[in-house]
Structures are given as C-alpha cells and as structure tokens.
Design a protein around this motif. Structure first.
Motif: not given
Length: 133
Positions: A15-37
């Motif tokens: 569902p779109d909600k799951a995709q949005r959750t992934w995308e927003k959290t991933h992008d925020s985490a990349v800002d904080t931790y950098g790209e990766g695992e």
C-alpha cells in the motif's frame, strides 16, 4: 529521493502508506546516518511498526507496535533475530489466519513459534517467486 530509488520490491507491491513510511524514514535516516545498512534497518523498523509481511508484500497490522523481540528492544548494539516482517507478537489466531492465506502446510498442529517460522519461510518463497529468482 534515495528512499524511492532504494525501496525494496516487496514495498513497491504494498500500500501507498507503507511506501511513504519507508521513503520518509529512509530519507531522514540517510540525513542522520548516511546511506547504507543502518538507514535501511531504520526504515524497515518504521514499516514493521505498522505493517506485516504477508507473502510478497506488506499489509497493515491490526495494531501498531513492535513486531518481534528485536523491534521491542531496538538499538544498533542490541542484535536479536528478527522475524523477517512477520508480526511475531500477534495472537496465534492471527498467525493462523496468515498461514491459511499463505497455504502453509501443517499449520493446524503448529505452535506459535513454529507458525512464525513457517510464515517467514512462505514469505521468502513468495518474494523470490515475485522477483523471478
């Protein structure tokens, strides 16, 4: 956005909600931790809080909250096995209905931990099949 580009195929079929959750959290985490695992783990943790993996996609859970022992404990230094997206904290009745949906053989005689393992394996098979592996 990196989250959209790095989104796993199981989430693309969700569902779109799951995709949005992934995308927003991933992008925020990349800002904080950098790209990766670590960014991927963080994004999956957010998805698992509201969704569970059923076959080759994610479906909304009946309740929000941690899906397994690792999610409940959290933290990068505390590594416990995960249930691969299966809501291991759900009731046995719920796990039985998911196993029925996935046509898990022998489900009626399984214990709750056995159901979690069997559903995880069925999910992995469905994902491999959907990806053409």
């Amino acid at each position: 956005m990196p989250g959209r580009e790095d989104m796993p195929s199981t989430l693309r079929r969700s569902p779109d909600k799951a995709q949005r959750t992934w995308e927003k959290t991933h992008d925020s985490a990349v800002d904080t931790y950098g790209e990766g695992e670590r960014s991927h783990r963080t994004a999956f943790a957010a998805v698992k809080h509201q969704f569970e993996k059923v076959g080759d996609h994610w479906e909304p859970k009946g309740r929000k909250g941690p899906s397994d022992r690792q999610a409940a404990g959290g933290g990068p230094e505390r590594r416990a096995p995960t249930a691969g997206g299966v809501d291991a904290n759900a009731s046995k009745d719920h796990l039985m209905s998911v196993a029925r949906k996935l046509d898990v053989p022998g489900r009626s005689s399984m214990t709750k931990p056995e159901l979690v393992t069997a559903i995880e394996k069925a999910n992995d098979r469905a994902t491999r099949k959907a990806r053409g592996d």
